[in-house]
Design a protein around this motif. Structure first.
Motif, PDB file in Angstrom:
ATOM      1  N   ARG A 120       1.050  -1.326  -0.440  1.00  0.00           N
ATOM      2  CA  ARG A 120       0.135   0.010   0.438  1.00  0.00           C
ATOM      3  C   ARG A 120       1.029   0.834  -0.464  1.00  0.00           C
ATOM      4  N   LYS A 121       0.585   1.967  -0.984  1.00  0.00           N
ATOM      5  CA  LYS A 121       1.044   3.653  -0.869  1.00  0.00           C
ATOM      6  C   LYS A 121       0.800   4.534  -0.574  1.00  0.00           C
ATOM      7  N   LYS A 122       0.851   5.116   0.546  1.00  0.00           N
ATOM      8  CA  LYS A 122       0.054   5.728   1.698  1.00  0.00           C
ATOM      9  C   LYS A 122       0.007   6.940   0.476  1.00  0.00           C
ATOM     10  N   ALA A 123      -1.390   7.371   0.654  1.00  0.00           N
ATOM     11  CA  ALA A 123      -1.329   8.934  -0.293  1.00  0.00           C
ATOM     12  C   ALA A 123      -0.430  10.495   0.692  1.00  0.00           C
ATOM     13  N   ARG A 124       0.640  10.799  -0.433  1.00  0.00           N
ATOM     14  CA  ARG A 124       0.693  11.931   0.472  1.00  0.00           C
ATOM     15  C   ARG A 124       0.528  13.335   0.767  1.00  0.00           C
ATOM     16  N   TYR A 125      -0.411  12.919  -0.248  1.00  0.00           N
ATOM     17  CA  TYR A 125      -1.181  14.672  -0.118  1.00  0.00           C
ATOM     18  C   TYR A 125      -0.286  15.749  -1.505  1.00  0.00           C
ATOM     19  N   VAL A 126       0.483  15.027  -1.921  1.00  0.00           N
ATOM     20  CA  VAL A 126       1.278  16.089  -2.175  1.00  0.00           C
ATOM     21  C   VAL A 126       1.980  14.854  -4.010  1.00  0.00           C
ATOM     22  N   ASP A 127       1.344  15.484  -5.219  1.00  0.00           N
ATOM     23  CA  ASP A 127       2.080  15.475  -6.254  1.00  0.00           C
ATOM     24  C   ASP A 127       3.631  15.322  -6.596  1.00  0.00           C
ATOM     25  N   MET A 128       4.354  13.766  -6.308  1.00  0.00           N
ATOM     26  CA  MET A 128       5.736  13.527  -5.922  1.00  0.00           C
ATOM     27  C   MET A 128       6.376  13.985  -7.722  1.00  0.00           C
ATOM     28  N   ASP A 129       5.594  14.142  -8.766  1.00  0.00           N
ATOM     29  CA  ASP A 129       6.170  14.122  -9.840  1.00  0.00           C
ATOM     30  C   ASP A 129       6.574  15.991  -9.785  1.00  0.00           C
ATOM     31  N   LYS A 130       5.538  16.771  -8.953  1.00  0.00           N
ATOM     32  CA  LYS A 130       5.598  17.852  -8.945  1.00  0.00           C
ATOM     33  C   LYS A 130       6.077  18.998  -7.716  1.00  0.00           C
ATOM     34  N   CYS A 131       6.232  17.891  -6.543  1.00  0.00           N
ATOM     35  CA  CYS A 131       6.578  18.900  -5.902  1.00  0.00           C
ATOM     36  C   CYS A 131       8.376  18.289  -5.560  1.00  0.00           C
ATOM     37  N   PRO A 135      -1.711  13.127   7.682  1.00  0.00           N
ATOM     38  CA  PRO A 135      -3.135  12.698   7.683  1.00  0.00           C
ATOM     39  C   PRO A 135      -3.645  12.823   8.474  1.00  0.00           C
ATOM     40  N   GLU A 136      -3.578  12.549   9.865  1.00  0.00           N
ATOM     41  CA  GLU A 136      -4.022  12.942  11.179  1.00  0.00           C
ATOM     42  C   GLU A 136      -3.695  14.110  12.307  1.00  0.00           C
ATOM     43  N   ARG A 137      -3.234  15.472  10.940  1.00  0.00           N
ATOM     44  CA  ARG A 137      -2.909  16.833  11.481  1.00  0.00           C
ATOM     45  C   ARG A 137      -3.335  17.618  11.173  1.00  0.00           C
ATOM     46  N   CYS A 138      -2.937  17.991   9.677  1.00  0.00           N
ATOM     47  CA  CYS A 138      -3.662  18.158   8.896  1.00  0.00           C
ATOM     48  C   CYS A 138      -4.545  18.830   8.726  1.00  0.00           C
ATOM     49  N   LEU A 139      -5.443  20.481   8.835  1.00  0.00           N
ATOM     50  CA  LEU A 139      -6.630  20.829   9.068  1.00  0.00           C
ATOM     51  C   LEU A 139      -8.109  20.753   8.116  1.00  0.00           C
ATOM     52  N   ASP A 199      -2.188  27.650  -1.827  1.00  0.00           N
ATOM     53  CA  ASP A 199      -1.120  29.395  -2.052  1.00  0.00           C
ATOM     54  C   ASP A 199       0.048  29.231  -1.826  1.00  0.00           C
ATOM     55  N   ALA A 200       0.529  28.470  -1.409  1.00  0.00           N
ATOM     56  CA  ALA A 200       2.255  28.646  -1.475  1.00  0.00           C
ATOM     57  C   ALA A 200       2.672  28.198  -1.823  1.00  0.00           C
ATOM     58  N   CYS A 201       2.375  26.721  -2.720  1.00  0.00           N
ATOM     59  CA  CYS A 201       2.833  25.487  -3.820  1.00  0.00           C
ATOM     60  C   CYS A 201       3.238  26.904  -5.324  1.00  0.00           C
ATOM     61  N   GLY A 202       4.021  26.601  -5.970  1.00  0.00           N
ATOM     62  CA  GLY A 202       4.221  27.167  -7.072  1.00  0.00           C
ATOM     63  C   GLY A 202       4.287  25.889  -7.630  1.00  0.00           C
ATOM     64  N   THR A 203       4.715  24.560  -7.989  1.00  0.00           N
ATOM     65  CA  THR A 203       4.096  23.873  -8.896  1.00  0.00           C
ATOM     66  C   THR A 203       2.798  23.106  -9.331  1.00  0.00           C
ATOM     67  N   GLY A 204       1.450  23.794  -7.859  1.00  0.00           N
ATOM     68  CA  GLY A 204       0.509  22.715  -7.988  1.00  0.00           C
ATOM     69  C   GLY A 204       0.425  22.174  -7.212  1.00  0.00           C
ATOM     70  N   ALA A 205       1.204  21.174  -6.415  1.00  0.00           N
ATOM     71  CA  ALA A 205       1.975  19.814  -6.423  1.00  0.00           C
ATOM     72  C   ALA A 205       0.911  19.346  -5.158  1.00  0.00           C
ATOM     73  N   ILE A 206      -0.105  20.029  -4.176  1.00  0.00           N
ATOM     74  CA  ILE A 206      -0.638  19.814  -3.299  1.00  0.00           C
ATOM     75  C   ILE A 206      -1.649  18.861  -3.815  1.00  0.00           C
ATOM     76  N   ASN A 207      -2.398  17.864  -3.208  1.00  0.00           N
ATOM     77  CA  ASN A 207      -3.587  17.460  -3.957  1.00  0.00           C
ATOM     78  C   ASN A 207      -4.456  16.277  -3.196  1.00  0.00           C
ATOM     79  N   PHE A 208      -5.902  17.051  -2.156  1.00  0.00           N
ATOM     80  CA  PHE A 208      -5.810  16.220  -1.465  1.00  0.00           C
ATOM     81  C   PHE A 208      -6.272  15.627  -1.632  1.00  0.00           C
ATOM     82  N   GLU A 209      -6.822  15.173  -3.162  1.00  0.00           N
ATOM     83  CA  GLU A 209      -7.435  14.199  -3.660  1.00  0.00           C
ATOM     84  C   GLU A 209      -6.893  12.419  -3.754  1.00  0.00           C
ATOM     85  N   GLN A 210      -6.302  13.035  -3.397  1.00  0.00           N
ATOM     86  CA  GLN A 210      -4.717  11.732  -2.953  1.00  0.00           C
ATOM     87  C   GLN A 210      -5.238  10.607  -3.244  1.00  0.00           C
ATOM     88  N   GLU A 211      -5.355   9.596  -3.652  1.00  0.00           N
ATOM     89  CA  GLU A 211      -6.466   8.320  -2.347  1.00  0.00           C
ATOM     90  C   GLU A 211      -4.453   6.743  -2.712  1.00  0.00           C
TER      91      GLU A 211
END
Lengths: 380, 666
Positions: free
Chosen positions: B235-246, B292-296, B311-323
């Motif tokens: 199981r690759k847990k969701a990082r909620y960050v796109d590894m390719d973009k970060c 995931p246990e702390r993020c608001l 807002d801060a991420c310049g590459t749009g790497a953050i993805n709260f929909e990641q599974e």
């Protein structure tokens, strides 16, 4: 002789000792007496030394708080080695007269205080006390303790318990006149072994207590609690301390502390309740129900509680040291915390700490109170 | 082939191991009289070359078709003698061993009775030998890839070795970064190498190696199959960050509303992190992860007007929909390198770890000492303006080790030396510090250890022999209550800082891997090796190997050595490409099987399944054994209600006559 000594070494697993020093390091009396239990464990490996070791006066300085055994990383019980040495001395017959008198009194009168058996229930005078009858069902069988029964300074513990039980409407009965000493202190004074007084008293006590139709025995003293719970293998009923029952009563709201008691309370963990039996939370739960009171804690609380030097036969075998008593150190710590009430849950702790408060001249600032005494005040 | 049994019996002296208690000549003489026995001999060492030659020659010259060797346990030499039979052209399973050493000479003193017992054991073996059947060993192909669980220094080293040998490696790490415990260390004993300097290059190598597939923030969920052919589910847990973009720039963490509010696992809680974080600056991969246990956003669905990290991420790497993602693959071998947890010091309440902020563990001090740590390498206790530099410092050794009262009887092997190292670093960082070490024994057994211990003492670190009993507070000071056992003096030592040299324990979630891989635990609860001396990296499960502290406490050199050993064992499998499977497997007679499924339930290796067969035109459920998975443990045989399950070489028809021949059954 050889096989006998072998059994002393084997019985106490002395070969398992790695001389790490945690026993003596943690020993509360190491600051004021010559007792070094690690050395004694080491020396006892030499079979020819046992009789000599038994004659060391510091063998009687042990308060049986059991810190040494709890801290031992190898599962030894150094405290039992000291009791084994006391036993050698007791069997030789050369013991302090006070100890001898206590043992004799326990044998004759069923208490170590040289008091007549017939006056055991005198503390009940003027109170509405229910006495249990063998064979008749009673939910809580109350076991008082010799010290509480006879010493006017601590009879108040039992008297207040009666008040609490009556007011809360608890189904209870006291053992009454037939109650005999739990023998905890007899064990600690070394009157043990085959045909020892301790074994005899356990046998008789078991028979007496099993004659009652009860599910649990409620002890007032942690020393009786420890003995009945851990050294009476054939007892049918469960054994609890009164703090267990009182917590239950408060939780079920059979009793509510309504009176204000605007005091700063510090609780002193009795060794026989805390260290030896892991009962730490019940007394604190009870004290926390007191309206208007502020709770503070010793730095040396719970597992690190400082022994008051009341147990281990110390009531009958005074130590030779003139250094400050641990009880005096304890009340100094309590004063530093600004506590006005030094709360305890053990008759020996009441006696030693109360003496210490007087010796230090702290009577103005501070009062030693048994939890039941406080509870009694709050439900008057 | 003429199958009339012609048995050769060979009684071994084992030097004097057997012959001093058992009259081996008498046993051989007795054996020669047994039915079907053609020859019976005794010899000093049957396992030696000339001993084996005796058997080979007799097979040729006497036409033997069964062999009984009366010597040691079959665990010791059954394989040796099977080979001997095969070399002489006989099916290796025509061998029966009578254990007259472990079961007889070693445990008995009376020569007469021991000899009588040896005779019975030999007679029984001969009876069984007559009934043996030839078995064929099968071979299966090996999947040329390895799974490594845990990417600390053990997992990293094993991965690099296997990958360098040209095989595929799947390196699975539970946390967001590789590096493990070693990455938390400042310097390493006894050489004082900078831990990060020697580890970081290897961390980068595993990430860039073409043969290594790195799966961080991932957990092994399931392993099925058998040696050479394991099916793995991760199981690759969701990082909620796109590894390719970060890009790992870290602006998100600076902006996070929870920055500096969450205790950092990497810093052992001595420092704080944000809800989006990189565990440490050199982390590999250098990609952020959202807790995931702390993020608001993830816990409450709301983070102010909009999440600041987005807002801060310049590459749009953050993805709260990641599974979470499930990855499946096949491997031929598995290395378990899951490491250790440090002992939880709150389990020794007498040391006040939960009560006082200036009672800390060795690993916590490690983070304080580290230049990349929360204080930048300054030894500061307390927070903000109240922070102070401790002057009187006491180490307490063996906290949670060699201690029955917490259930850890073992020595953790690293605490003596990490204490010496930390004491040295403290004297370096705080020149006027007064450092003492309370110990019960100093175990400086490794290369350069004793020399280092010497050096640290000469630098002024005082070693006091006595294991402290408790720590409590008196005024501003901590009191270490102990006994100096060398002078028999009670000590109440007043100090500013107490460092608990906590020991090593199995991972608190060690059970998970046990259940997935069917591993065993030794008495210390660490994973158990197949043999403490001769198979220290193998496990009871073929194709699964151990490396590092998962198997027991060890230092970095030993961990690396074991990792290389495990890699080499895994490579033996992968490079041979074939693996032999157990021949003495269980077999189920489908004509009598009732399909109750009890054997399926009790098989510890999941080797049995229920299948539907056609019985005289009716569909019927029967149990069937997968030979490749079966270990021949016999559980199904013992459990089967209808006697349908039989284990080859141990069939009822073979062992019941053997037992009867022992004369112990009525």
């Amino acid at each position: 002789m050889n096989t006998e000594v072998q059994s002393f070494i084997q019985k106490h697993d002395l070969l398992g000792c790695i001389q790490c020093g945690r026993c003596t390091g943690g020993c509360p009396v190491n600051t004021r007496t010559d007792l070094n239990v690690r050395r004694i464990v080491y020396d006892a490996l030499d079979e020819s030394m046992l009789d000599e070791l038994a004659k060391l006066p510091e063998v009687w300085d042990c308060t049986t708080c059991e810190t040494c055994a709890i801290r031992c990383p190898k599962g030894l019980k150094p405290m039992e080695v000291l009791i084994g040495l006391r036993n050698i001395l007791v069997e030789s017959g050369v013991i302090q007269p006070t100890v001898r008198d206590a043992l004799e009194s326990a044998f004759r009168e069923g208490n170590p205080w040289s008091k007549p058996k017939a006056t055991r229930s005198d503390w009940m005078q003027g109170l509405d006390v229910k006495i249990a009858v063998p064979g008749e069902k009673v939910e809580n069988l109350i076991f008082v303790c010799c010290t509480i029964a006879y010493d006017p300074k601590v009879q108040v513990i039992a008297q207040n318990f009666v008040k609490v039980l009556n007011k809360a409407g608890i189904d209870y009965g006291f053992v009454g006149d037939d109650e005999v000493c739990c023998a905890s202190e007899i064990y600690n004074m070394g009157e043990v072994g085959e045909d020892g007084l301790f074994e005899m008293m356990v046998e008789d006590g078991t028979e007496l207590l099993n004659s009652f139709d009860t599910t649990r025995i409620v002890t007032l003293s942690p020393h009786c609690y420890d003995a009945l719970k851990n050294q009476y293998p054939d007892l049918q009923a469960e054994v609890i301390h009164y703090t267990h029952l009182l917590k239950e009563i408060l939780e079920d709201e059979k009793l509510v502390f309504t009176k204000e008691f605007a005091q700063k309370i510090v609780f002193h963990d009795p060794c026989y309740l805390g260290k030896r039996n892991d009962v730490y939370d019940e007394p604190r739960y009870i004290l926390n129900q007191i309206p208007g009171a502020e709770q503070v804690e010793f730095s040396r609380n719970r597992e690190r509680s400082l022994c008051c030097e009341g147990g281990g036969g110390k009531m009958w075998a005074e130590t030779e040291s003139h250094k400050e008593r641990l009880a005096e150190e304890r009340v100094r710590d309590a004063k530093e915390l600004g506590a006005t009430i030094l709360a305890v849950a053990c008759p020996f702790c009441v006696l030693t700490l109360d003496d210490a408060v007087k010796a230090k001249g702290f009577e103005e600032e501070m009062q030693v109170m048994e939890i039941l005494e406080i509870a009694g005040k709050l439900i008057e | 082939m003429n199958n009339k049994p012609k048995i050769g019996v060979y009684v071994c002296h084992c030097g004097i191991n057997i012959s001093h208690t058992v009259d081996v000549e008498a046993v051989a003489e007795f054996a020669s009289q047994l039915p079907n026995v053609r020859v019976a001999r005794e010899y000093s060492y049957m396992c030696s070359d000339p001993g084996q030659a005796l058997i080979r020659e007799d097979i040729k010259n006497e036409g033997l078709n069964r062999v009984v060797v009366a010597s040691c346990s079959p665990r010791m030499h059954e394989l040796t003698f099977r080979k001997t039979l095969a070399e002489a052209g006989l099916n290796p399973y025509y061998l029966e061993m009578a254990n007259i050493r472990e079961h007889c000479s070693w445990v008995h003193g009376d020569r007469e009775k021991a000899t009588a017992k040896a005779k019975r054991l030999v007679a029984a073996a001969a009876v069984k030998a007559r009934l043996l059947e030839p078995l064929q060993e099968k071979e299966v192909d090996v999947e040329p890839a390895s799974l490594i669980i845990g990417a600390g220094i053990a997992g990293i080293q094993a991965a690099l070795d296997i990958a360098e040998a040209g095989f595929k490696v799947y390196l699975v790490e539970k946390t967001p970064s590789v590096g493990g415990r070693m990455s938390q260390l400042d310097k390493t004993f006894p050489t004082l190498d900078c831990s990060a300097c020697i580890l970081t290059p290897k961390m980068v190598d595993v990430a860039s190696h073409p043969n290594i597939e790195l799966l961080t923030y991932s957990q092994v969920e399931d392993v099925s199959g058998y040696v050479g052919n394991f099916d793995v589910k991760v199981r690759k847990k969701a990082r909620y960050v796109d590894m390719d973009k970060c890009t790992g720039c870290g602006v998100c963490a600076q902006e996070c509303r929870l920055t500096g509010r969450i205790p950092s696992e990497f810093d052992e809680g001595m420092g704080k992190r944000a809800a989006i974080y990189l565990p440490f600056p050199q982390a590999v991969p250098a990609k952020y992860t959202i807790d995931p246990e702390r993020c608001l956003m993830l816990t409450r669905g709301k983070c102010g007007k909009s999440p600041k990290c987005v807002d801060a991420c310049g590459t749009g790497a953050i993805n709260f929909e990641q599974e979470d993602e499930i990855v499946e693959f096949k491997v031929g071998s598995i290395i378990v390198a899951t490491g250790f947890d440090v002992f939880d010091a709150s389990r020794k309440p007498e040391y006040g770890y939960n009560d006082y902020e200036n009672v800390i563990t060795g690993l916590e001090l490690e983070r304080l000492v580290s230049a990349s740590g929360p204080t930048g390498g300054d030894i500061l206790i307390g927070k903000g303006d109240d922070a102070y530099v401790p002057k009187d410092i006491a180490f307490i050794k063996c906290v949670g080790s060699r201690d029955k009262s917490v259930g850890n009887e073992y020595c953790s092997r690293v605490c003596c030396m990490y204490t010496a190292k930390l004491a040295h670093l403290l004297t370096e960082k705080i020149p006027d510090a007064n450092v003492r070490v309370y110990y019960m024994d100093v175990r400086a057994f490794g290369k350069g250890f004793e020399e280092f211990y010497d050096r640290v003492r000469r630098e002024g670190v005082r070693y006091i022999r006595g294991n402290p009993s408790e720590v409590f507070k008196r005024g501003d000071k901590l009191v270490v209550k102990a006994e100096n056992t060398l002078t028999s003096t009670p000590v109440e030592d007043e100090v500013d800082l107490v460092v608990l040299a906590v020991g090593l324990e199995p991972r608190r979630d060690a059970r998970e891997i046990i259940d997935i891989l069917r591993l065993s635990q030794s008495g210390d609860r660490f994973y158990m090796e197949a043999h403490p001396k001769l198979a220290p990296v193998d496990t009871a499960t073929d194709g699964v190997f151990l490396a590092g502290c998962a198997q027991g406490p060890k230092d970095i050199p030993d961990t690396v050595a074991q990792a290389k050993g495990a890699a080499s064992s895994a490579l033996v499998l992968l490079s041979s490409g074939k693996v032999k499977v157990q021949a003495q497997v269980s077999h189920i007679n489908e004509d009598t099987c009732r399909g109750c499924g009890y054997c399926v339930e009790i098989c510890p290796y999941s080797a049995i399944e229920l299948v539907t067969v056609n019985q005289f035109g009716h569909e019927a459920l029967v149990a069937r054994v997968n030979d490749a998975l079966c270990k021949g443990c016999g559980a199904c045989v013992a459990g089967c209600f209808s006697g349908s399950a039989q284990q080859k070489s141990f069939m009822d028809g073979q062992i019941l006559p053997q037992i009867a021949a022992l004369g112990v059954m009525r």
